[in-house]
Structures are given as structure tokens and as C-alpha cells.
Design a protein around this motif. Structure first.
Motif, mmCIF file in Angstrom:
data_model
loop_
_atom_site.group_PDB
_atom_site.id
_atom_site.type_symbol
_atom_site.label_atom_id
_atom_site.label_comp_id
_atom_site.label_asym_id
_atom_site.label_seq_id
_atom_site.Cartn_x
_atom_site.Cartn_y
_atom_site.Cartn_z
ATOM 1 N N GLY A 359 0.788 -1.220 0.000
ATOM 2 C CA GLY A 359 0.000 0.000 0.000
ATOM 3 C C GLY A 359 0.818 1.267 0.000
ATOM 4 O O GLY A 359 0.257 2.362 -0.094
ATOM 5 N N ILE A 360 2.142 1.172 0.114
ATOM 6 C CA ILE A 360 2.993 2.365 0.190
ATOM 7 C C ILE A 360 4.172 2.200 -0.770
ATOM 8 O O ILE A 360 4.873 1.181 -0.746
ATOM 9 C CB ILE A 360 3.490 2.585 1.629
ATOM 10 C CG1 ILE A 360 2.289 2.935 2.535
ATOM 11 C CG2 ILE A 360 4.524 3.695 1.692
ATOM 12 C CD1 ILE A 360 2.629 3.091 3.977
ATOM 13 N N VAL A 361 4.376 3.220 -1.610
ATOM 14 C CA VAL A 361 5.463 3.211 -2.596
ATOM 15 C C VAL A 361 6.290 4.475 -2.380
ATOM 16 O O VAL A 361 5.738 5.571 -2.258
ATOM 17 C CB VAL A 361 4.913 3.180 -4.037
ATOM 18 C CG1 VAL A 361 6.058 3.190 -5.042
ATOM 19 C CG2 VAL A 361 4.026 1.953 -4.238
ATOM 20 N N ILE A 362 7.621 4.342 -2.354
ATOM 21 C CA ILE A 362 8.489 5.482 -2.070
ATOM 22 C C ILE A 362 9.408 5.765 -3.254
ATOM 23 O O ILE A 362 9.858 4.851 -3.955
ATOM 24 C CB ILE A 362 9.321 5.219 -0.795
ATOM 25 C CG1 ILE A 362 10.053 6.489 -0.360
ATOM 26 C CG2 ILE A 362 10.282 4.052 -0.991
ATOM 27 C CD1 ILE A 362 10.643 6.386 1.020
ATOM 28 N N GLU A 363 9.669 7.058 -3.496
ATOM 29 C CA GLU A 363 10.585 7.490 -4.546
ATOM 30 C C GLU A 363 11.860 8.051 -3.921
ATOM 31 O O GLU A 363 11.880 8.453 -2.756
ATOM 32 C CB GLU A 363 9.927 8.564 -5.413
ATOM 33 C CG GLU A 363 8.703 8.084 -6.182
ATOM 34 C CD GLU A 363 8.098 9.182 -7.031
ATOM 35 O OE1 GLU A 363 8.642 10.309 -7.001
ATOM 36 O OE2 GLU A 363 7.083 8.929 -7.706
ATOM 37 N N THR A 367 9.298 11.507 -1.974
ATOM 38 C CA THR A 367 7.836 11.479 -2.091
ATOM 39 C C THR A 367 7.337 10.055 -1.870
ATOM 40 O O THR A 367 7.848 9.110 -2.477
ATOM 41 C CB THR A 367 7.390 11.972 -3.474
ATOM 42 O OG1 THR A 367 7.812 13.326 -3.651
ATOM 43 C CG2 THR A 367 5.875 11.905 -3.603
ATOM 44 N N VAL A 368 6.332 9.913 -1.000
ATOM 45 C CA VAL A 368 5.747 8.616 -0.690
ATOM 46 C C VAL A 368 4.309 8.612 -1.202
ATOM 47 O O VAL A 368 3.538 9.535 -0.932
ATOM 48 C CB VAL A 368 5.758 8.340 0.824
ATOM 49 C CG1 VAL A 368 5.128 6.987 1.124
ATOM 50 C CG2 VAL A 368 7.182 8.404 1.367
ATOM 51 N N SER A 381 2.479 5.916 10.702
ATOM 52 C CA SER A 381 3.944 5.804 10.729
ATOM 53 C C SER A 381 4.582 6.697 9.671
ATOM 54 O O SER A 381 5.605 7.345 9.924
ATOM 55 C CB SER A 381 4.365 4.348 10.503
ATOM 56 O OG SER A 381 3.928 3.526 11.563
ATOM 57 N N ILE A 382 3.982 6.742 8.478
ATOM 58 C CA ILE A 382 4.507 7.607 7.417
ATOM 59 C C ILE A 382 4.377 9.073 7.800
ATOM 60 O O ILE A 382 5.285 9.882 7.555
ATOM 61 C CB ILE A 382 3.763 7.330 6.093
ATOM 62 C CG1 ILE A 382 4.233 6.001 5.494
ATOM 63 C CG2 ILE A 382 3.976 8.442 5.087
ATOM 64 C CD1 ILE A 382 5.678 6.008 5.031
ATOM 65 N N ASP A 396 -0.188 11.715 -1.534
ATOM 66 C CA ASP A 396 1.242 12.002 -1.652
ATOM 67 C C ASP A 396 1.745 12.579 -0.338
ATOM 68 O O ASP A 396 1.183 13.552 0.185
ATOM 69 C CB ASP A 396 1.503 13.006 -2.784
ATOM 70 C CG ASP A 396 1.263 12.390 -4.153
ATOM 71 O OD1 ASP A 396 1.296 11.144 -4.247
ATOM 72 O OD2 ASP A 396 1.040 13.146 -5.111
ATOM 73 N N VAL A 397 2.788 11.963 0.202
ATOM 74 C CA VAL A 397 3.414 12.415 1.455
ATOM 75 C C VAL A 397 4.848 12.812 1.150
ATOM 76 O O VAL A 397 5.601 12.030 0.542
ATOM 77 C CB VAL A 397 3.375 11.302 2.527
ATOM 78 C CG1 VAL A 397 4.093 11.742 3.792
ATOM 79 C CG2 VAL A 397 1.938 10.910 2.838
#
Length: 725
Positions: A359-363, A367-368, A381-382, A396-397
């Protein structure tokens, strides 16, 4: 027979035994006939019980219920016993005081309702189950659309009130939990998010509008959530300005995730903690799961039935304003719709252990992307590392130097942050982000100014604290042996943790010169708030342990079984009136029986025959074919008069004034125009040349005065035929 049913029947028997003997004899004459000549109360009551227990009697009784009867009996059945005052509050939109008393007196005569020794009204147990199945459900009592076949008779003002709700279409709006996560990010990282009065600043509203494309309704809900979090002590204005208690928010969301919208409503209505959140969730959750549609009067009735009461002697607050303010219930036309999308989020509370997190993808840029499948725990947590920059299908986080510094200040390290990111993404963190995070940590540690609570203890106390694990639930940094930094955690919470270990309250140092003060600084949560935040546990929704929380109002009526009005192809009154005419009874007897049938006091042809026999016996006839026998004592007296029959009109008015429930249908002339009214008589006053009738017009409730001489036709609608009025 179940023990509960046996107990209810015994209660009914006791109530009947308490009736005067002449009243029981009148009931026996009507329902039993010549078989009711017993001189003992027990004999009469047992024979009445046999008649009421018959399925045919129950079918006829249900078929005779009109909308107003059904509403009254549905409320009584739903509560399993209710006082007249409480019942009046539930039906005040459909029945005024007089009409309710009139209806109740009629239902008591029909042996459908009885009064317990404590003054509560209850359903006669032989009718309780079919009445509860058909009328003690939300669709009938609260809903906004008439259920097919329910309340088939016209009940005037009650018809709209007895409507049934339908499921609302999904709106695709953000849930209260999602909006709260957005606010968590915003309040955590924004420097001045609120005005001094606790409202969002203009700048904050503009930022939130940009992030979430919030419409006016959503902005109002965000304001309500901010107010709720303030009541919970999660944010506060102290001597050092705005402070946001992130650990308290995380505990609150985690502990109440299963009933989160109801916990918010509980806080907003009652302050913290949400003591009745479990009750609110237990009683209202199914309404939101189905997108139930309340009528305006149905919503008020639901509030009085389900959301009132007391807990340890303290009255529950009115939750409806809070639920409306939070957008849980929205007005659409004249109805109120439960907003399922606002109440529930499809996100899981936590990621299942052993399952890969997708469910979470990070660059590498920091940017998450948070997908809809991400759990609430993972999002929290993010958000401890980055802030929400936009919300659409995916969130977008952004992880920046400032957000990383805040995490470092709370005791995190670059290594712990990167390890957590790797766990959340189920993949290696990009090298560029690893390098950037390490650089940010070196910059942060180059110069440190601690602001907040620092606990200093001796060697023995340090050993007790660390071996107990008491600090595990708090965010802190160990500066050196025996020195712990807690940041913005309220002093009162730290003191409470130490007291649980049996340690004395620590000295509070306010000055570098060594001054001590045994009180907290700034604004801290109350002990009630601290205890709730520290000990709150997830509630199990929909418990079925027979507790007082469940008063037994299902969402809709089950498929009917056994006794049902659908078995009757025509109204029983029509069939009984035809049967009475076919018996060729003397006119006075037929008229009396017709009145009883119209007042629904006759359930079967067997009862009709028995009743006719006893009435004929009273007039001295042995068979129905004796119309010339004396009818003295059976003729009910004049019920209508007109024209020049002045004394007859006075007699009817005087008779009506002696009765509690009589109404007068009047035609009279005023200003050359003929008018008609139905009047509840109040007084009859003699004037110089006439009499003046004063009463209350039933349609408007207005006072009305009519000269008796101007009345062209007057008819009395009588009260009740059995016993004293």
C-alpha cells in the motif's frame, strides 16, 4: 413457553387482578359473553387469556390497527414498557395530548395494551411478539419512505411519520478518519495552524483547500474535528504557544479506530473521554452501514429511543448536533441521510502480520505514495516522517528536512527512520534518500537545544524505570545514564507513569538557579483525559451479551411468520358488520354492536354471537327474533340532534361535557354562511337569550365559541363503551 413470556403473562394477570370487579365484568360481557358470568376475578382473567391467546384473535387485532395505533404500539414494544410522559415525547409529532390519551384508552379497552403497577404501559403479552416483529423496527418508527403494506390505513398526520428509509448511494467523500489523518499531518507540521479561538486560520483553510479540494461542507467538518481534538486535549494553547500532542493522537486513533466516528461524536457532545462511544456505536452503526434515511420526526424519535439514558447517574448528552456537525448525518430535502462514506473508511486498521505491504510506494526524491490499501497504522507511521501534500485516489506524502528534524527531535535516528520506511514499503529505500536522511541527521546533531521535559534520576531509580519498561509507551530520548528527554509530552502523563511504579512525584525545576515548583507548567490534559488516553482500549462493536445497551430495535421487520395481517383479505370490521346485519338483531342491539365493532372491541364472529346473546338477555329476549321486547337500558341516549330540537342539542352537549373523550361534530351558521367543525367541548354558558358552547377545534387546536341557537346539526362521537371513562 420461554421464561420471559411466562413472566410477562404473570405481570399482565397481576395487572388485570388489580382492576375493579365491575370493570372486569364489563370486559367479560364484551369478550366472553355468557361464559363470563364468573364472580371471581381469576375466572374472568383466565377466560380472557384463552381468547387472546388464539391466533385468529391476534390476526384480527393486528388487522384492525391503523397508523396511529401502530406507532403507539411500536414505541411501547420497542421499549418493552414506557411511561405515558415518555411515550408522549416519542409521538408528539403525530398525536397531540388529547388524541394520544384517547388512543391509549381505546387500546386498553381492546386488551392490546395494559398498565403495570409501576405506571408503565406495556403490550399485552399475547400480542407482544407479532407487534414487535411488525412495528418495533427502524424502518417503521424512524424511516423516510413508506414500507409496502405497512400501516395500510390512512392515519392522517401519522402517515408521513411512519416512513421507511432506503440505502443512500456512496458519495466518494473522505471519511472522518481520513480527514483526521489529514489534520494530524497539518497540525503536526504547520507552525501556526489555528487562531487563538481554536478555529482554523484563513491561511490554514487555503492550504487544506489546496491539499484536499475541500468543499464548504468538508471545511466545516474539518473545523468540527479540530474542535473535537481540542476537547480531547490533543492540541492546546499554552504559555509557549500552540502544542500538538502527536503520541496522544496516535493512541486515540489506534484505540478507537473500530468506532472512530462515534468516538469523535462522543467527545464533541460530551467532552473527553468518549464514555458512551461504545453505546453510540452499538446502537447507530447499522444505520450508517446501510445508509439509512431518517424522516425529520423519525430522527428525533430515534434520538429519544436510542440515544437517551444515563451512565452511573449522569445523563447522556444530545449526540445529534455533534453527528450533524461532523457530517455523519446530512439533510437532504426534508429527510436526514446517514453518510456511510463519512462514517467508515475501507482502510484496514493494521497490516496483517506476515503479509507483504503493497500500500505504500516510495521514490528517491522523498515522495511517498499512499494507496487506498494502506492501513491506518502504516499511514500514521509515514506521517511521523512526512506531511500530506495532496489527496486524490492516492495520497502524496513529502519527506523533507523539516519533517525529518521533527522525527529526530522525538528520539528517532536516520537508521530507525530508514528501517521503518523499508518495512512500510516492503522494499529497499532508494540510496539517494538514505544519503539525504543521514546528512539531515548530521546537521541536526551539530547543534541541539532541548525544549520540553527532561527527567533526571539517580542510578537506582534509573534501574527501576528501565527494567519495568514503563517508558516504552512514551516517546523519549536517553541523553545519558539517568537523563531522559520527553519533548512535548505533558508533565502529568510522566508523573502518572512514575506513580504507577510506586515512585514519588518528581520535583519540577523551573529555573537554572534550582528553583522548585510542585505544579505543572502551561496547559495539560485533566486527569480524566490522561487516564482515558492512557488506558483506552478498542471496543468490540455489536456485543450481544444481553446488556442494557441493546433495547432490541432491528433495522427492518423480518419476514412475517405465524400471526400476520396479510392473512386477512378484508378488514375484520367489514366482515363483522356484515355478520351482525345477517343476524337480524333488534335495531338497538345491532346499533350497540355496530358501535363496538367500529371501536374495534370485537375480534371474531364467535365473540359477536356471545355479545349479542348477552345484550338480548339484558333486554329480556330469548332469541334474536324478538324485536318487540323492551329495549329500555340498551338505547345509548341521543347522539345527534338538529333543527329546532333545542333541548336535544343541550342534552348532547351536556352529555359530551361529562365524558373525557367525547367529540362533537357541529354544523352551524355564522354571518350567513354554514360552517362545520369537530369540537372538543370545554364549557356551556348561559347567556341572556341563548347558550354559548366553548371548545377546542380538533383540526387547528384553536378555541372556538358557538351559539347553540345557530347550530343546525350536532352529533356526539362517544367515548368508550366499557367501564367508566
Amino acid at each position: 413457553m420461554k421464561k420471559t413470556e411466562e413472566s410477562n403473562i404473570e405481570q399482565w394477570r397481576s395487572a388485570m387482578f388489580a382492576q375493579p370487579l365491575d370493570r372486569l365484568h364489563a370486559l367479560a360481557d364484551n369478550y366472553i359473553g355468557q361464559g363470563g358470568n364468573s364472580s371471581s376475578k381469576s375466572g374472568i382473567v383466565e377466560k380472557l387469556a384463552v381468547i387472546l391467546a388464539r391466533e385468529a384473535t391476534q390476526e384480527a387485532a393486528l388487522a384492525m390497527l391503523d397508523d396511529q395505533d401502530s406507532l403507539i404500539m411500536g414505541c411501547i414494544a420497542a421499549t418493552r414498557g414506557i411511561t405515558r410522559t415518555a411515550l408522549r415525547e416519542l409521538v408528539d409529532s403525530a398525536l397531540n395530548y388529547f388524541d394520544l390519551e384517547y388512543k391509549l384508552a381505546n387500546l386498553l379497552e381492546r386488551l392490546l395494551v395494559y398498565e403495570r403497577p409501576n405506571g408503565q404501559l406495556a403490550i399485552v403479552p399475547f400480542f407482544e411478539e407479532p407487534v414487535r416483529q411488525r412495528f418495533a423496527n427502524a424502518e417503521f418508527l424512524f424511516g423516510a419512505g413508506m414500507k409496502k403494506g405497512a400501516g395500510k390505513r390512512s392515519g392522517g398526520a401519522a402517515s408521513q411519520d411512519l416512513a421507511m428509509g432506503q440505502s443512500a448511494a456512496p458519495s466518494g467523500e473522505l471519511s472522518l478518519l481520513d480527514l483526521s489523518l489529514l489534520l494530524y499531518s497539518f497540525l503536526r507540521y504547520e507552525k501556526k495552524p489555528l487562531l487563538k479561538n481554536g478555529l482554523l486560520s484563513v491561511h490554514s483553510k487555503a492550504r487544506l483547500q489546496k491539499i484536499a479540494a475541500a468543499d464548504e461542507e468538508t471545511r466545516g467538518i474539518l473545523e468540527a474535528i479540530v474542535s473535537t481534538l481540542g476537547k480531547a486535549g490533543i492540541w492546546r494553547e499554552g504559555e509557549q504557544g500552540f502544542a500538538f500532542d502527536a503520541p496522544a493522537f496516535r493512541r486515540f486513533v489506534t484505540d478507537y479506530a473500530a468506532i472512530y466516528p462515534f468516538a469523535l461524536a462522543g467527545i464533541l457532545a460530551d467532552g473527553f473521554p468518549p464514555a458512551n462511544a461504545e453505546m453510540l456505536a452499538h446502537r447507530m452503526r447499522t444505520y450508517f452501514e446501510s445508509g439509512f434515511v431518517f424522516s425529520a420526526t423519525g430522527l428525533a424519535r430515534c434520538s429519544r429511543l436510542l440515544l437517551t439514558g444515563s451512565e452511573n447517574g449522569a445523563a447522556w448528552p444530545d449526540y445529534l448536533p455533534a453527528m450533524k456537525q461532523l457530517g455523519l448525518i446530512r439533510k437532504e430535502g426534508g429527510n436526514w441521510v446517514c453518510q456511510s462514506d463519512r462514517a467508515f473508511t475501507p482502510r484496514p486498521i493494521s497490516t496483517l502480520q506476515g503479509k507483504p505491504n503493497t500500500g505504500i510506494v516510495i521514490e528517491g526524491t522523498g515522495t511517498v505514495h499512499v494507496l487506498p490499501s494502506a492501513s491506518i497504522g502504516d499511514i500514521l507511521s509515514i506521517l511521523d516522517i512526512g506531511f500530506i501534500s495532496s489527496i486524490s485516489d492516492a495520497w502524496d506524502v513529502e519527506i523533507t528536512k523539516e519533517t525529518a528534524k521533527k522525527a529526530f527531535a522525538e528520539g528517532q535516528t536516520a537508521q530507525s527512520l530508514l528501517a521503518n520506511l523499508g518495512r512500510l514499503c516492503s522494499a529497499d529505500v532508494p540510496q539517494t534518500l538514505k544519503y539525504t536522511m543521514t546528512t539531515w541527521e548530521e546537521e541536526y546533531n551539530a547543534l541541539v537545544l532541548y525544549r520540553g521535559s527532561v527527567l533526571a534520576v539517580n542510578e537506582n531509580t534509573a534501574r527501576i524505570i528501565e527494567q519495568s519498561g514503563a517508558l516504552a509507551g512514551l516517546s523519549y530520548r536517553k541523553i545519558r545514564e539517568g537523563v531522559y528527554y520527553f519533548g512535548s509530552i505533558p508533565h502529568a502523563i510522566i508523573v502518572q507513569v512514575l506513580e504507577r511504579l510506586g515512585l514519588p512525584a518528581p520535583s519540577l525545576i523551573l529555573s537554572a538557579k534550582g528553583g522548585k515548583k510542585k505544579e505543572s507548567i502551561g496547559v495539560s490534559p485533566s486527569p480524566r483525559q490522561i487516564e482515558a488516553l492512557d488506558s483506552a482500549q478498542p471496543y468490540a462493536v455489536g456485543r450481544d451479551d444481553g446488556s442494557a445497551l441493546d433495547i432490541g430495535i432491528p433495522l427492518s421487520a423480518p419476514e412475517p411468520s405465524g400471526c400476520t395481517v396479510d392473512k386477512a383479505r378484508e378488514l375484520p370490521e367489514i366482515r363483522l358488520l356484515a355478520a351482525a346485519r345477517a343476524m337480524q338483531l333488534p335495531e338497538p342491539v345491532e346499533k350497540l354492536i355496530g358501535e363496538r365493532i367500529n371501536r374495534k372491541l370485537v375480534y371474531s364472529e364467535e365473540q359477536l354471537v356471545a355479545l349479542s346473546r348477552i345484550l338480548l338477555e339484558k333486554m329480556g329476549a330469548r332469541t334474536p327474533a324478538s324485536p318487540k321486547r323492551s329495549t329500555r337500558g340498551l338505547i345509548p341516549g341521543p347522539v345527534s340532534a338538529g333543527g329546532l330540537d333545542f333541548q336535544g342539542k343541550l342534552h348532547i352537549i351536556q352529555s359530551a361535557l361529562k365524558s373525557r373523550f367525547s367529540k362533537l361534530e357541529i354544523r352551524w351558521t355564522s354571518g350567513g354562511k354554514t360552517k362545520s367543525s369537530i369540537l372538543r367541548p370545554v364549557s356551556l354558558t348561559r347567556t341572556a337569550d341563548d347558550y354559548l358552547l366553548t371548545g377546542e377545534e380538533t383540526t387547528t387546536g384553536q378555541a372556538l365559541s358557538i351559539r347553540v341557537g345557530s347550530i343546525s346539526q350536532i352529533r356526539q362521537e362517544k367515548g368508550f363503551l366499557l367501564g367508566d371513562e
